[in-house]
Write a protein that holds these residues in place. Structure first.
Motif, PDB file in Angstrom:
ATOM      1  N   CYS A  51      18.234  25.916  57.806  1.00  0.00           N
ATOM      2  CA  CYS A  51      18.969  26.565  56.707  1.00  0.00           C
ATOM      3  C   CYS A  51      18.525  25.971  55.374  1.00  0.00           C
ATOM      4  CB  CYS A  51      20.475  26.360  56.898  1.00  0.00           C
ATOM      5  SG  CYS A  51      21.465  27.036  55.543  1.00  0.00           S
ATOM      6  N   GLU A 105      18.482  28.216  48.583  1.00  0.00           N
ATOM      7  CA  GLU A 105      18.548  29.684  48.616  1.00  0.00           C
ATOM      8  C   GLU A 105      19.984  30.157  48.781  1.00  0.00           C
ATOM      9  OE1 GLU A 105      15.986  31.130  51.605  1.00  0.00           O
ATOM     10  OE2 GLU A 105      14.139  30.361  50.690  1.00  0.00           O
ATOM     11  N   ALA A 106      20.743  29.448  49.628  1.00  0.00           N
ATOM     12  CA  ALA A 106      22.133  29.839  49.833  1.00  0.00           C
ATOM     13  C   ALA A 106      22.932  29.692  48.554  1.00  0.00           C
ATOM     14  CB  ALA A 106      22.745  28.989  50.955  1.00  0.00           C
ATOM     15  N   GLU A 150      22.169  32.491  46.133  1.00  0.00           N
ATOM     16  CA  GLU A 150      22.710  33.770  46.595  1.00  0.00           C
ATOM     17  C   GLU A 150      24.230  33.759  46.680  1.00  0.00           C
ATOM     18  OE1 GLU A 150      20.852  34.672  50.258  1.00  0.00           O
ATOM     19  OE2 GLU A 150      18.807  34.700  49.426  1.00  0.00           O
ATOM     20  N   GLY A 151      24.813  32.574  46.389  1.00  0.00           N
ATOM     21  CA  GLY A 151      26.273  32.487  46.412  1.00  0.00           C
ATOM     22  C   GLY A 151      26.857  32.529  47.815  1.00  0.00           C
ATOM     23  N   LYS A 152      26.054  32.140  48.829  1.00  0.00           N
ATOM     24  CA  LYS A 152      26.541  32.177  50.212  1.00  0.00           C
ATOM     25  C   LYS A 152      27.390  30.934  50.522  1.00  0.00           C
ATOM     26  CE  LYS A 152      22.655  34.800  52.105  1.00  0.00           C
ATOM     27  NZ  LYS A 152      21.533  34.774  53.097  1.00  0.00           N
ATOM     28  N   VAL A 153      28.295  31.110  51.447  1.00  0.00           N
ATOM     29  CA  VAL A 153      29.122  30.004  51.942  1.00  0.00           C
ATOM     30  C   VAL A 153      28.634  29.656  53.353  1.00  0.00           C
ATOM     31  CG1 VAL A 153      31.423  29.225  52.572  1.00  0.00           C
ATOM     32  CG2 VAL A 153      31.105  30.696  50.559  1.00  0.00           C
ATOM     33  N   LEU A 154      28.206  28.402  53.553  1.00  0.00           N
ATOM     34  CA  LEU A 154      27.746  27.936  54.863  1.00  0.00           C
ATOM     35  C   LEU A 154      28.690  26.829  55.348  1.00  0.00           C
ATOM     36  CD1 LEU A 154      23.897  27.691  54.155  1.00  0.00           C
ATOM     37  CD2 LEU A 154      25.178  29.610  55.153  1.00  0.00           C
ATOM     38  N   ARG A 155      29.107  26.931  56.607  1.00  0.00           N
ATOM     39  CA  ARG A 155      30.058  25.967  57.163  1.00  0.00           C
ATOM     40  C   ARG A 155      29.423  25.184  58.326  1.00  0.00           C
ATOM     41  NH1 ARG A 155      33.299  25.411  53.054  1.00  0.00           N
ATOM     42  NH2 ARG A 155      34.473  27.314  52.511  1.00  0.00           N
ATOM     43  N   ARG A 211      26.781  23.320  59.067  1.00  0.00           N
ATOM     44  CA  ARG A 211      25.420  23.553  59.524  1.00  0.00           C
ATOM     45  C   ARG A 211      24.729  22.202  59.723  1.00  0.00           C
ATOM     46  NH1 ARG A 211      23.870  28.901  58.820  1.00  0.00           N
ATOM     47  NH2 ARG A 211      25.775  30.148  58.880  1.00  0.00           N
ATOM     48  N   SER A 226      28.292  21.508  54.621  1.00  0.00           N
ATOM     49  CA  SER A 226      29.022  22.731  54.231  1.00  0.00           C
ATOM     50  C   SER A 226      28.896  22.883  52.711  1.00  0.00           C
ATOM     51  CB  SER A 226      30.502  22.639  54.621  1.00  0.00           C
ATOM     52  OG  SER A 226      30.659  22.496  56.017  1.00  0.00           O
ATOM     53  N   PRO A 254      30.362  27.963  46.680  1.00  0.00           N
ATOM     54  CA  PRO A 254      29.825  28.318  45.358  1.00  0.00           C
ATOM     55  C   PRO A 254      30.818  27.997  44.239  1.00  0.00           C
ATOM     56  CG  PRO A 254      30.481  30.282  46.546  1.00  0.00           C
ATOM     57  CD  PRO A 254      30.645  29.149  47.500  1.00  0.00           C
TER      58      PRO A 254
END
Length: 692
Positions: free
Chosen positions: A110, A114-115, A118-123, A125, A142, A145
């Motif tokens: 991941c 980039e996340a 793009e305003g992504k939420v990753l939990r 990882r 985690s 944004p």
């Protein structure tokens, strides 16, 4: 109103129209609200910093390009950076410059930059970070944004170090894999053992119902698998073993630790197999191992029968040797007696020859009595008359006689203790044992050498033959010679009756047998140590006496024959010939006699005339009540009436000596009989006088 306010001031110069500087103009702008807002913001920032520095996770604030705008204390220590040095760093570049192979940061599937963009939420990882020194750190990450209004300006990244947890997990996984392989191997081994074991293996429930059995069951008993599974063993058990088996199973099911016993199971062919069981309870089940010991039992029984047959054979051989020896010696003695009696019948016999033949008969009888005494001593059946005496004094006193026996060419040395060494034993048998050992030593030295007799105290009897070392308080009488010694293969036989290494006519083979029997019957032991060509030491161990004792009266005193007139003797003898001879002998000496055949008749005679008899003279060995029992009954009913016992042999006397009665050993002389009866009767008369 005197309150303060915050202001932002500016100074502007003032000029006149002609350009001349005339002063300054100060312009103030009220910034009180703005200052207050700034202070509040600073306080909130400080609070956030404090909280962030004390959490266990690393916290990063990144802009859209991945540049660190905030990093807590844990973030710096986790990545190995000094405090505050991560601020302004490109998080990717900060770690990347150490790795020429171009690995991305963080090294994971991941890409957080980039996340963020793009305003992504990753939990949670997984990712691998790298410290400044290049050490990999496994992380759980985690992100969230950050917006200003609706504009995305960056993100907050939280990171947990799970390196140790992952290492533990990998080690645990490796251990589980290894354990799994081991369990699989053990399972295979267990299955192989289950299949190939020669013992009967089985699992039963708490009620004894078989759940599983191995192939050894059908092989040993002949029953099929399905005939046993789902049933108890009761139908297989021998009827005599069912109660015992049920009790053992119940005890085990109730919490007993281990079951171990034997029973018998019926095989398909109708025979019974003897089984040795071991079982343990585990979680409500009984795990059992049974070994077929039928053949072992049969072999043991067969071996026992063989050993018993061998013992009987050895007994017969010993009896044969003993009988042969006794027959040989007694036939020699009887030959002398028979020849003497035949010669006494000749009419032209001179007085000198008559006395010679009578003397030969008397001497031969004494020799026969000595022979039987030695046999009884070996068998520990001799009626001993123990006294407490000092072994030092006895050895010293018998020294001259030993020197006479051994001859002038044998030097006799006697070493005794300064301290008294008292023992409780039959002094006559003690002297006989010393003489027998001395004669044996003399013969071993062929008439020339040195014999040492030593007396000392000992605290143990060394281990010998099949007996362990024995602790106690003993007196040791040791006779050491410088003779030829005894071969090792003969040491265990030298105490056997009639066993001898001497030539024909040089000994009966009973001397050492007497020593052995005397030692055993006196509560002691005899030990022999020998080396061929160097000599032999016989050590006689006897228990040491702790109290003084008094000698019993000697029936073989040298007093002359006593006239028995005025003394009435009740003779109790079941043998007709001996009874007639005894009464005739006593009557010739002047005694009056009344002869009865057994104890019952004696008690009737005493009851009829309780004061008519001065002494009772009774044999010991009789049918019904023996002489000792009769003596006790007379002592109870007629306390003042003396009892004299006589016997050639009695196991009762051998076990408990004379039981407190006067004892006359057969064969006895007329003089011995007369003296003993006279002394006994005189005691009664003295008591009567004293009573008056």
């Amino acid at each position: 109103d005197g309150s303060r306010f915050f202001a932002l001031g500016e100074m502007m110069p003032l000029h006149a129209d002609d350009g001349i500087h005339i002063g300054y103009l100060k312009i103030l702008r009220d910034r009180t609200d703005q200052r207050l807002a700034t202070d509040v913001l600073q306080q909130q920032t400080d609070l956030l910093q404090t909280v962030a520095d004390h959490v266990s996770e690393a916290v990063f604030q990144l802009d859209l390009d991945g540049v660190v705008t905030f990093a807590n204390r844990r973030a710096h220590t986790m990545l190995g950076w000094d405090a505050g040095m991560l601020i302004g760093q490109d998080l990717h570049e900060a770690a990347h410059h150490h790795y020429p192979d171009g690995r991305p940061f963080p090294a994971s599937e991941c890409n957080f930059v980039e996340a963020i963009r793009e305003g992504k939420v990753l939990r949670e990882r997984e990712a691998t970070f790298f410290r400044q020194d290049g050490t990999p750190v496994e992380m759980i990450c985690s992100n969230a944004p950050i917006f200003r209004g609706e504009v995305l300006v960056g993100a907050v990244l939280t990171v947990s170090d799970v390196t140790k947890r992952r290492q533990d997990e990998r080690r645990l996984q490796e251990l589980n894999e290894t354990l799994g392989e081991l369990v699989a191997e053990r399972t295979q081994e267990r299955d192989r053992i289950w299949q190939v074991s020669q013992d009967m293996l089985g699992v039963a429930d708490a009620n004894g119902v078989w759940i599983s059995i191995n192939p050894a069951w059908p092989r040993i008993l002949g029953w099929d698998y399905g005939e046993i599974i789902g049933k108890t063993s009761e139908w297989l058990e021998h009827p005599d073993d069912r109660e015992k088996t049920r009790a053992e199973v119940d005890r085990l099911a109730a919490g007993g630790l281990t079951l171990a016993f034997e029973n018998r199971f019926r095989a398909r062919d109708g025979s019974y197999r003897t089984l040795s069981w071991t079982a343990v309870p585990v979680e409500g089940l009984l795990y059992c191992v049974s070994r077929d010991v039928t053949e072992e039992k049969e072999r043991a029984a067969s071996l026992l029968q063989t050993e018993e047959a061998l013992r009987q054979s050895q007994k017969l051989e010993a009896v044969g040797q003993l009988t042969g020896g006794v027959a040989h010696d007694f036939n020699n003695l009887l030959t002398v007696i028979k020849s003497s009696t035949d010669l006494l019948k000749r009419p032209d016999l001179t007085e000198e020859r008559r006395e010679r033949y009578i003397g030969a008969i008397s001497d031969t009888v004494d020799r026969a009595a000595k022979l039987t005494g030695q046999l009884l001593a070996f068998a520990r059946r001799q009626a001993l008359r123990p006294e407490v005496f000092d072994a030092n004094q006895s050895v010293q006193a018998i020294g001259d006689m030993v020197a006479t026996l051994t001859g002038a060419r044998i030097e006799v040395a006697i070493r005794i203790e300064d301290e008294s060494c008292r023992i409780s034993a039959d002094p006559s048998q003690f002297d006989t044992a010393l003489v027998n050992m001395a004669v044996n030593a003399r013969d071993a030295m062929d008439g020339e050498g040195r014999l040492t007799i030593a007396v000392d105290r000992a605290s143990t009897i060394p281990a010998l033959r099949s007996h362990p070392e024995q602790a106690g308080d003993f007196v040791r009488i040791a006779l050491s010679d410088t003779g030829t010694g005894i071969p090792a293969d003969q040491l265990d036989r030298i105490f056997e009756p009639f066993f001898t290494t001497k030539g024909v006519g040089q000994g009966t083979g009973l001397g050492l047998s007497q020593v052995f029997g005397f030692a055993k019957q006196s509560g002691g032991e005899v030990l022999v140590e020998s080396e061929v060509g160097r000599g032999t030491t016989f050590s006689l161990y006897l228990p040491r006496a702790t109290i003084e004792g008094s000698s019993l009266e000697d029936a073989a005193s040298s007093e002359p024959t006593v006239d028995g007139r005025g003394t009435c003797v009740l003779v109790v003898e079941d043998n007709r010939e001996v009874g007639l001879f005894s009464t005739q002998t006593l009557e010739e000496l002047g005694y009056s006699t009344h002869w009865v055949a057994n104890a019952s008749e004696a008690l009737l005679a005493l009851a009829a005339k309780p004061i008519a008899y001065d002494v009772v003279f009774s044999d010991v060995v009789m049918p019904g009540m023996n002489g000792v029992e009769l003596g006790r009954e007379i002592r109870r009913l007629y306390p003042g009436l003396p009892v004299v016992l006589t016997s050639g042999y009695s196991h009762v006397l051998a076990q408990e000596s004379d039981h407190g009665f006067q004892l006359l050993q057969k064969p006895y002389s007329v003089e011995q009989l007369s003296r003993l009866l006279s002394k006994a009767a005189s005691r009664k008369r003295r008591k009567r006088v004293g009573g008056r």
